[in-house]
Design an enzyme around this catalytic site. Structure first.
Site, mmCIF file in Angstrom:
data_model
loop_
_atom_site.group_PDB
_atom_site.id
_atom_site.type_symbol
_atom_site.label_atom_id
_atom_site.label_comp_id
_atom_site.label_asym_id
_atom_site.label_seq_id
_atom_site.Cartn_x
_atom_site.Cartn_y
_atom_site.Cartn_z
ATOM 1 N N LYS A 1 58.285 28.198 61.517
ATOM 2 C CA LYS A 1 57.692 29.527 61.589
ATOM 3 C C LYS A 1 56.317 29.451 62.241
ATOM 4 O O LYS A 1 55.493 28.588 61.900
ATOM 5 C CB LYS A 1 57.571 30.135 60.192
ATOM 6 C CG LYS A 1 58.907 30.469 59.544
ATOM 7 C CD LYS A 1 59.590 31.628 60.233
ATOM 8 C CE LYS A 1 60.870 32.020 59.522
ATOM 9 N NZ LYS A 1 61.525 33.189 60.153
ATOM 10 N N GLU B 1 62.457 31.641 69.096
ATOM 11 C CA GLU B 1 63.153 32.790 68.516
ATOM 12 C C GLU B 1 62.224 33.989 68.381
ATOM 13 O O GLU B 1 61.134 33.878 67.827
ATOM 14 C CB GLU B 1 63.705 32.380 67.147
ATOM 15 C CG GLU B 1 64.508 33.439 66.447
ATOM 16 C CD GLU B 1 65.115 32.914 65.148
ATOM 17 O OE1 GLU B 1 65.244 33.715 64.202
ATOM 18 O OE2 GLU B 1 65.452 31.711 65.082
ATOM 19 N N LYS C 1 73.194 37.014 61.932
ATOM 20 C CA LYS C 1 73.217 36.910 60.476
ATOM 21 C C LYS C 1 74.257 37.878 59.958
ATOM 22 O O LYS C 1 74.267 39.059 60.346
ATOM 23 C CB LYS C 1 71.839 37.228 59.894
ATOM 24 C CG LYS C 1 70.740 36.308 60.430
ATOM 25 C CD LYS C 1 69.365 36.657 59.898
ATOM 26 C CE LYS C 1 68.312 35.718 60.474
ATOM 27 N NZ LYS C 1 66.952 36.002 59.990
#
Length: 334
Positions: free
Chosen positions: A114, A170, A219
């Site tokens: 992250k 991402e 997802k």
């Protein structure tokens, strides 16, 4: 098409739990979620607290697919899984990755990191990514900004971080137009993956039509279920990475079913986030071993459901939410 079971049938087996995290992840320290058991198995309904009832309807559709329909046929029985590193300090990196057995023989050798966390600098991001590269010289590294940069910041950051060797970046920016601009500026030096531009978009295929991404992060829950996610990947014509949304083992099993059913699976999947939790509702938990997961059914443990049951006021909140979201989904199906 999903035929909605009666709401009373869903409520009859509903449990609301609050699972503590080992480290804060996307601002979450206590993950609240709902699970229930249908004729096809256990299912999870766990949209984040701030999500609207309309957005949450896709999550409920996914849960009802799992519990009342079941999953499509698998084409593989083992799925590679990456480790996930929150926006921690470099000193915390070894401890967090230890939960994923990084560095051990056969362990996951792909790490999602992250970055662009609110209140943190690009220098802190670089130090975190550098710490992972130092610890795991051969690992594949992917970063996730959750749309936290603007175009200029993203181009600067990705050019800087590319020295560590990035598998892909991402959702570096928020919008599809910005994604396309970043991808054009980088000219293939860093692959761009779309996450929020797929799962939070009213048109999940828009990013592919705009040429704004090299691959998709999919997802199951936010897209409305495994079958809908498979349709989106097929229509987009781009490689896909299956990921999770900070689920319990019950929720992770939906992502695992999606990964198992994809015709091609070129990337390790982001399904290892149960390792970031200090508790779970299944025993054994659905966590990676030797760098991946075997496809299997997950059953919630009654003792763990009782141990981590949410307080009465939070249970009432979730039951009320379920009723509202069910009404939204029923209206869409009418």
């Amino acid at each position: 098409m999903l035929t909605l079971p009666p709401l009373d049938e869903i409520l009859a087996t509903a449990h609301v739990v609050a699972l503590p995290m080992k480290v804060k992840f996307r601002g979450v320290e206590l993950r609240e979620l709902m699970v229930f058991s249908g004729p096809a198995g256990w299912a999870e309904f766990s949209p984040f607290l701030e999500y609207s009832d309309v957005e949450s309807a896709r999550w409920l559709a996914s849960a009802l697919e799992a519990g009342w329909v079941g999953y499509p046929e698998s084409v593989r029985d083992w799925v590679p899984v990456n480790a996930t590193l929150p926006a921690v300090s470099p000193a915390e990196v070894p401890g967090v990755l230890a939960a994923f057995n990084m560095g051990s023989a056969g362990a996951a050798q792909s790490v999602k990191i992250k970055v662009a966390e609110a209140g943190q600098s690009l220098g802190e991001d670089a130090a975190r990514v550098g710490a992972v590269r130092h610890l795991l010289p051969e690992a594949k590294i992917r970063i996730d900004a959750n749309g936290g940069w603007d175009v200029g910041q993203a181009v600067k950051a990705l050019r800087m971080l590319s020295v560590f060797g990035l598998e892909y970046a991402e959702q570096p920016v928020a919008t599809i137009a910005e994604m396309a601009a970043v991808r054009s500026a980088l000219d293939g030096s860093v692959l761009i993956a779309a996450d929020e531009s797929v799962r939070k978009a009213t048109d999940p295929l828009a990013v592919a039509r705009a040429g704004a991404a090299d691959l998709l992060v999919v997802k199951a829950a936010p897209l409305g279920g495994v079958r809908r996610a498979l349709e989106i990947v097929a229509e987009a014509g781009l490689p896909a990475v299956v990921s999770s949304a900070l689920d319990s083992s019950v929720g992770i099993s939906a992502g695992l079913a999606l990964a198992a059913a994809l015709p091609e699976l070129p990337y390790a999947c982001g399904l290892g986030t149960v390792s970031l939790m200090a508790a779970d509702i299944a025993s054994p938990s659905l966590v990676a071993e030797a760098g991946g997961m075997n496809v299997r059914e997950v059953v919630a443990d009654p003792g763990l459901l009782a141990q981590f049951a949410a307080p009465a006021d939070r249970r009432d909140w979730w039951l009320g939410r379920l009723g509202r979201v069910y009404a939204v989904l029923a209206g869409a199906e009418a």
